[in-house]
Design an enzyme around this catalytic site. Structure first.
Site, mmCIF file in Angstrom:
data_model
loop_
_atom_site.group_PDB
_atom_site.id
_atom_site.type_symbol
_atom_site.label_atom_id
_atom_site.label_comp_id
_atom_site.label_asym_id
_atom_site.label_seq_id
_atom_site.Cartn_x
_atom_site.Cartn_y
_atom_site.Cartn_z
ATOM 1 N N ASP A 14 0.870 -1.186 0.005
ATOM 2 C CA ASP A 14 -0.163 0.099 -0.098
ATOM 3 C C ASP A 14 0.943 1.251 -0.046
ATOM 4 O O ASP A 14 2.080 1.121 0.310
ATOM 5 C CB ASP A 14 -0.912 -0.018 1.243
ATOM 6 C CG ASP A 14 -1.875 1.118 1.085
ATOM 7 O OD1 ASP A 14 -2.406 1.370 0.061
ATOM 8 O OD2 ASP A 14 -2.321 1.779 2.487
ATOM 9 N N ASP A 16 -0.354 5.205 0.812
ATOM 10 C CA ASP A 16 -0.565 5.960 2.078
ATOM 11 C C ASP A 16 -0.452 5.173 3.567
ATOM 12 O O ASP A 16 -1.312 4.008 3.573
ATOM 13 C CB ASP A 16 -1.894 6.740 1.940
ATOM 14 C CG ASP A 16 -1.735 7.637 0.896
ATOM 15 O OD1 ASP A 16 -0.948 8.399 0.680
ATOM 16 O OD2 ASP A 16 -2.578 7.529 0.129
#
Length: 260
Positions: A14, A16
Site C-alpha cells: 500500500d 499511504d
C-alpha cells in the site's frame, strides 16, 4: 494439508500509511524501494486512489523522496479498467472520475459516452457534480451495469474528511436500488490483477498494508502472506479485535527492508 510458502519473490505494498504519510516519506520507505530494485524483485505500489495516473503518482512520490517507477504503481482505476476489459472488451462507459480513471479506460480501448453505455463507472473526484450523479442514476435505471473503483466513503483533506467514491456510489444505489461492483480494496480482485501484471505467484508474494479491514483481509483472501505496519491507520491494540490475523505485525516499513 497446509501449503508451504516460498521465499518472497514479489511484493505488493500500500502507499499511504506505509510508504508516505501526509506527503512525507515514512522512514525506511526509500531504503525498502531501493532494496527491491537492488534485489531485482518484482513489485507494485497499490492505491485505491483513482484520481491520479501512475505518472502523476510517481511524480508525487518523487517529491516525497521516493523513486518509484510509474510502471510499478497499480491504482484502483487501472484495476477497474483491467476488469472491464476482461468482462467486455472495447465496451462503452459513462464515467464519473478524474484523469486517472478516464485515461485507464481509454488505454484499454473503452469509449466514454453518456448515450446508452454498457457501464456506469464511478471513481474518486475532488468534487462531485449533482448533474453527473443524476445522469448516472438515469443510466443505471435504464440498464447500465454499475461499477465503482473502490468502496472508501471518505478521503482525507487538510480541512478534514471529504466524501469519496463509496459515498457517491451510495447516492446512486439509494436512488436506483442497484449496488455497484467495487473493484478496489478490500476486493482481492485488485491484488489478483496486480499479481497478473507482474507475473507473481500467490505462494511467493507478500502484501504490506496499514489497514486491517482492507489491505490485510484482501491479502488473506487472495492467499498472500500479509504484513501489517503500525505507521498508518491501525494501532497495535486494535489488531486483536479482528477475526483474522496478518502473518506479521511490524512497526513500520523500516522493519521490512531486511526481509526483502
Amino acid at each position: 494439508m497446509k501449503t508451504e510458502r516460498k521465499p518472497p519473490e514479489c511484493w505488493l505494498t500500500d502507499m499511504d500509511g506505509v510508504l508516505v504519510k501526509e506527503g512525507m516519506a515514512i522512514p525506511g520507505a526509500a531504503e525498502f524501494i531501493a532494496r527491491l530494485i537492488e534485489k531485482q524483485r518484482r513489485f507494485l505500489v497499490l492505491t485505491n486512489n483513482s484520481i491520479f495516473t501512475p505518472r502523476d503518482l510517481a511524480a508525487r512520490l518523487a517529491r516525497s523522496g521516493l523513486d518509484v517507477p510509474e510502471e510499478s504503481i497499480w491504482t484502483s482505476a487501472l484495476a477497474t479498467a483491467d476488469f472491464l476489459n476482461q468482462q467486455q472488451p472495447r465496451g462503452t462507459a459513462y464515467v464519473i472520475g478524474e484523469a486517472g480513471l478516464t485515461t485507464a479506460l481509454h488505454d484499454v480501448g473503452y469509449t466514454l459516452t453518456d448515450v446508452n453505455p454498457d457501464y456506469v463507472v464511478i471513481g474518486e473526484l475532488r468534487s462531485y457534480s449533482f448533474e453527473a450523479i443524476t445522469k448516472a442514476i438515469r443510466l443505471v435505471s435504464a440498464g447500465a451495469r454499475f461499477i465503482a473503483t473502490n468502496p472508501d466513503v471518505t478521503s482525507p483533506s487538510p480541512e478534514g474528511p471529504i466524501p469519496a467514491t463509496g459515498s457517491a456510489a451510495a447516492m446512486i444505489t439509494a436512488a436506483t436500488g442497484a449496488k455497484p461492483y467495487f473493484v478496489g480494496k478490500p476486493n482481492p480482485m485488485m491484488f489478483r490483477s496486480a499479481m497478473n501484471r507482474i507475473e507473481a505467484h500467490v505462494l511467493s508474494t507478500v502484501m504490506i498494508g496499514d489497514r486491517m479491514e482492507t489491505d490485510v483481509v484482501a491479502g488473506i483472501e487472495a492467499g498472500l502472506e500479509t504484513i501489517l505496519v503500525l505507521s498508518g491507520s491501525t494501532a497495535k491494540d486494535e489488531v486483536a479485535r479482528y477475526p483474522y490475523r496478518p502473518s506479521r505485525v511490524l512497526d513500520s516499513i523500516a522493519d521490512v527492508v531486511d526481509l526483502v
